[in-house]
Enzyme design. Structure first.
Site, mmCIF file in Angstrom:
data_model
loop_
_atom_site.group_PDB
_atom_site.id
_atom_site.type_symbol
_atom_site.label_atom_id
_atom_site.label_comp_id
_atom_site.label_asym_id
_atom_site.label_seq_id
_atom_site.Cartn_x
_atom_site.Cartn_y
_atom_site.Cartn_z
ATOM 1 N N THR A 267 0.830 -1.200 0.000
ATOM 2 C CA THR A 267 0.000 0.000 0.000
ATOM 3 C C THR A 267 0.866 1.253 0.000
ATOM 4 O OG1 THR A 267 -1.930 1.057 0.983
ATOM 5 C CG2 THR A 267 -0.437 -0.006 2.531
ATOM 6 N N LYS A 271 3.802 1.306 -4.060
ATOM 7 C CA LYS A 271 3.390 0.474 -5.203
ATOM 8 C C LYS A 271 4.295 0.622 -6.413
ATOM 9 C CE LYS A 271 -1.323 0.383 -3.641
ATOM 10 N NZ LYS A 271 -2.716 0.712 -3.793
ATOM 11 N N ASP A 300 -5.870 -3.376 -8.037
ATOM 12 C CA ASP A 300 -6.590 -2.111 -7.812
ATOM 13 C C ASP A 300 -7.400 -1.701 -9.042
ATOM 14 O OD1 ASP A 300 -5.711 -1.572 -5.239
ATOM 15 O OD2 ASP A 300 -3.968 -0.398 -5.891
ATOM 16 N N ALA A 324 -2.140 3.940 -7.001
ATOM 17 C CA ALA A 324 -3.537 3.570 -7.252
ATOM 18 C C ALA A 324 -4.021 4.245 -8.532
ATOM 19 C CB ALA A 324 -4.399 3.981 -6.060
HETATM 20 P P1 NAP Z 1 0.647 7.110 -3.584
HETATM 21 O O1 NAP Z 1 1.323 6.251 -4.598
HETATM 22 O O2 NAP Z 1 1.453 7.696 -2.485
HETATM 23 O O3 NAP Z 1 -0.061 8.297 -4.377
HETATM 24 C C1 NAP Z 1 -0.729 9.328 -3.705
HETATM 25 C C2 NAP Z 1 -1.222 10.350 -4.734
HETATM 26 O O4 NAP Z 1 -1.932 11.352 -4.014
HETATM 27 C C3 NAP Z 1 -0.112 11.047 -5.502
HETATM 28 O O5 NAP Z 1 -0.519 11.258 -6.841
HETATM 29 C C4 NAP Z 1 -0.002 12.372 -4.761
HETATM 30 O O6 NAP Z 1 0.430 13.452 -5.567
HETATM 31 C C5 NAP Z 1 -1.444 12.627 -4.406
HETATM 32 N N1 NAP Z 1 -1.577 13.573 -3.318
HETATM 33 C C6 NAP Z 1 -1.296 13.378 -2.015
HETATM 34 N N2 NAP Z 1 -1.551 14.504 -1.302
HETATM 35 C C7 NAP Z 1 -2.015 15.415 -2.198
HETATM 36 C C8 NAP Z 1 -2.456 16.764 -2.085
HETATM 37 N N3 NAP Z 1 -2.505 17.386 -0.910
HETATM 38 N N4 NAP Z 1 -2.856 17.390 -3.210
HETATM 39 C C9 NAP Z 1 -2.840 16.765 -4.391
HETATM 40 N N5 NAP Z 1 -2.439 15.496 -4.572
HETATM 41 C C10 NAP Z 1 -2.022 14.821 -3.480
HETATM 42 O O7 NAP Z 1 -0.544 6.321 -2.881
HETATM 43 P P2 NAP Z 1 -1.520 5.224 -3.507
HETATM 44 O O8 NAP Z 1 -0.985 3.898 -3.205
HETATM 45 O O9 NAP Z 1 -1.826 5.616 -4.924
HETATM 46 O O10 NAP Z 1 -2.823 5.415 -2.596
HETATM 47 C C11 NAP Z 1 -3.615 6.597 -2.663
HETATM 48 C C12 NAP Z 1 -4.863 6.420 -1.770
HETATM 49 O O11 NAP Z 1 -5.682 5.390 -2.284
HETATM 50 C C13 NAP Z 1 -4.576 6.036 -0.340
HETATM 51 O O12 NAP Z 1 -5.442 6.751 0.501
HETATM 52 C C14 NAP Z 1 -4.910 4.554 -0.289
HETATM 53 O O13 NAP Z 1 -5.296 4.123 0.997
HETATM 54 C C15 NAP Z 1 -6.069 4.513 -1.256
HETATM 55 N N6 NAP Z 1 -6.295 3.203 -1.867
HETATM 56 C C16 NAP Z 1 -7.508 2.632 -1.688
HETATM 57 C C17 NAP Z 1 -7.781 1.422 -2.289
HETATM 58 C C18 NAP Z 1 -9.116 0.794 -2.139
HETATM 59 O O14 NAP Z 1 -9.222 -0.403 -2.378
HETATM 60 N N7 NAP Z 1 -10.130 1.514 -1.781
HETATM 61 C C19 NAP Z 1 -6.807 0.781 -3.049
HETATM 62 C C20 NAP Z 1 -5.589 1.417 -3.231
HETATM 63 C C21 NAP Z 1 -5.352 2.631 -2.635
HETATM 64 P P3 NAP Z 1 2.003 13.720 -5.854
HETATM 65 O O15 NAP Z 1 2.412 12.606 -6.741
HETATM 66 O O16 NAP Z 1 2.007 15.041 -6.499
HETATM 67 O O17 NAP Z 1 2.667 13.680 -4.502
#
Ligand code: NAP
Length: 443
Positions: A267, A271, A300, A324
């Protein structure tokens, strides 16, 4: 054996704590004389015990509360043994002053700051004293420390309890027997911990033939352990799923090897790094371990598309470009959607409100544990669909704003259970039971 640590200040609370511990599934309780307002009550309390007891009077120099004379402390422990205590905890640093007085000796070593470089030498000296049990409680600051403690537990070779205190060490507390431990310490209930990272007996698995984990940073929000363990229980499978905080994804192969993991859910924010490590073009949220080799998958994207329903020809705006988001964009495109991306990295973030999208997907972590939305409230229109990947909390500001404007909403739990069910099939070759999924969706 599961030992519930009590921190009662008066005997009546200690006796009530013993009953609570017994009902919670404890085999014995640790009575801490240094927590008692009147430490001299300890021997009388031992005489009235309703469960086997392990007595300790932890001195301040070993992280406890006893500030009195050392001779008096030793006398108190000896009196507790004479009153019938089954086990007595004596610090390695105080051993020379202590006569065993009948009880089984738990020779202990504590470090509340970290893991000393000299630990292996200390353990060798403790083993040489031939106690009933060697207890080593050190503080795990991260996954590397967890690996070190698990390796020590696996190789120590005498009845022992290696405790990795802190969130990073919880997997060892939970699966202590799986890695060769004799005893683990638990709290009677959440909020009554006497050391960081303790969990109640109901969360302790002890043994499991197959071990799985979710790794991330942070990872405490993850509801995967609850869902996977409910599914394993329903199928009667000797398997357990733990949470492991992983600050550096490069440590993943070591974690897999030391904890003998069969599969890993990956997570936030690892990833993409894990994809590079295992040679996958797509971000990896699922690692299956086959003959020691790490095999990357992504569940995902398909789960998100399944949660949304028919998307062919629909205009979709995906917010974010992390792990994600990339998986969801790929799956949406394969399903025939017309996808646009708004993200800080792509330089399109500021224009996200000016969209003609029919579906807006929040694939950022904005709203996870906070009451913020990544999408302007005034940009929602009736007939649009809002889909949030964030599922803690379930009803996010993003979804509430959309609903208030007459848009349809799909919450993160709908995707979560689908990606987890697909992981479960990859990990075990079995289907996640439908009633377990339904109960989780309703909870
Ligand atoms: P990640 O790889 O760290 O990506 C996070 C993304 O959010 C990046 O694009 C980041 O932008 C953006 N972001 C964070 N803070 C921001 C802000 N203040 N303003 C604008 N953009 C912002 O994380 P991930 O693995 O993709 O996960 C993202 C979320 O999805 C998490 O909350 C996770 O728990 C959730 N998720 C849920 C499921 C489900 O089954 N429901 C599955 C997977 C993930 P930058 O690249 O510019 O930093």
């Amino acid at each position: 054996m599961i030992c519930v640590s009590l921190s009662a200040r008066v005997p009546a609370d200690a006796l009530a704590g013993m009953e609570e511990a017994r009902e919670a599934g404890a085999d014995l309780v640790e009575l801490r004389g240094d927590f008692l307002e009147e430490p001299a009550d300890l021997p009388g309390l031992v005489a009235r015990r309703t469960l086997p007891v392990l007595v300790a009077v932890r001195p301040a120099w070993e992280g406890g509360r006893w500030k009195g004379e050392e001779e008096e402390r030793v006398r108190l422990l000896e009196a507790a043994c004479a009153a019938g205590a089954e086990y007595v905890d004596v610090e390695f640093r105080a051993y020379k002053d202590f006569r065993r007085a009948g009880a089984r000796l738990v020779l202990s070593y504590h470090d509340f700051e970290g893991i000393p470089a000299s630990l292996d030498r200390t353990v060798a000296k403790m083993k040489a004293l031939d106690p009933f049990l060697v207890k080593v409680a050190v503080t795990a600051g991260g996954a590397a420390d967890l690996v070190r403690c698990v390796r020590l537990q696996k190789t120590i070779g005498v009845p022992s309890a290696v405790i990795a205190m802190g969130e990073a060490g919880q997997a060892l507390r939970i699966l202590y027997r799986r890695y060769g431990g004799f005893l683990t310490y638990a709290c009677p209930r959440p909020g009554a911990e006497t050391a960081p990272g303790q969990v109640p007996p109901s969360e302790i698995a002890g043994e499991a033939d197959e071990v799985f984990a979710v790794v991330g940073n942070p990872v405490s929000h993850s509801r995967s352990p609850a869902l996977f363990n409910a599914a394993f229980r329903a199928l009667g499978r000797s398997a357990h799923y733990v949470r492991i905080p992983l600050e550096d994804p490069a440590l993943l192969p070591e974690v897999v090897e030391a904890l003998e993991l069969r599969g890993v859910s990956v997570t936030i924010p690892h990833k993409e790094k894990v994809a590079e490590m295992v040679g996958s073009k797509e971000p990896v949220n699922t690692v299956v371990v086959r003959e020691g080799r790490l095999e990357g998958h992504n569940t995902d994207g398909p789960a998100a598309v399944e949660a949304l329903g028919e998307v062919r020809g629909r205009r979709v705006l995906v917010l974010g470009s992390g792990g994600a988001a990339r998986a969801i964009v790929g799956a949406l495109e394969r399903a025939g959607a017309r996808v646009a991306i708004a993200s800080r990295r792509a330089g399109t973030w500021e224009r996200r409100g000016a969209t003609d999208a029919e579906i807006v997907v929040n694939a950022t972590s904005v709203g996870m544990g906070t009451d913020e939305s990544p999408f302007p409230a005034e940009a929602w229109r009736p007939g649009m669909t809002a889909f949030d990947v964030v599922y803690t909390p379930r009803d996010t500001r993003f979804l509430r704003d959309a609903r208030a404007a007459g848009a349809r909403t799909v919450d993160g739990v709908e995707m979560f259970v689908r990606q987890a069910a697909r992981q479960f099939a990859l990990f075990t070759g079995a289907e996640m039971p439908a009633d377990v999924i339904r109960r989780f969706q309703e909870s």
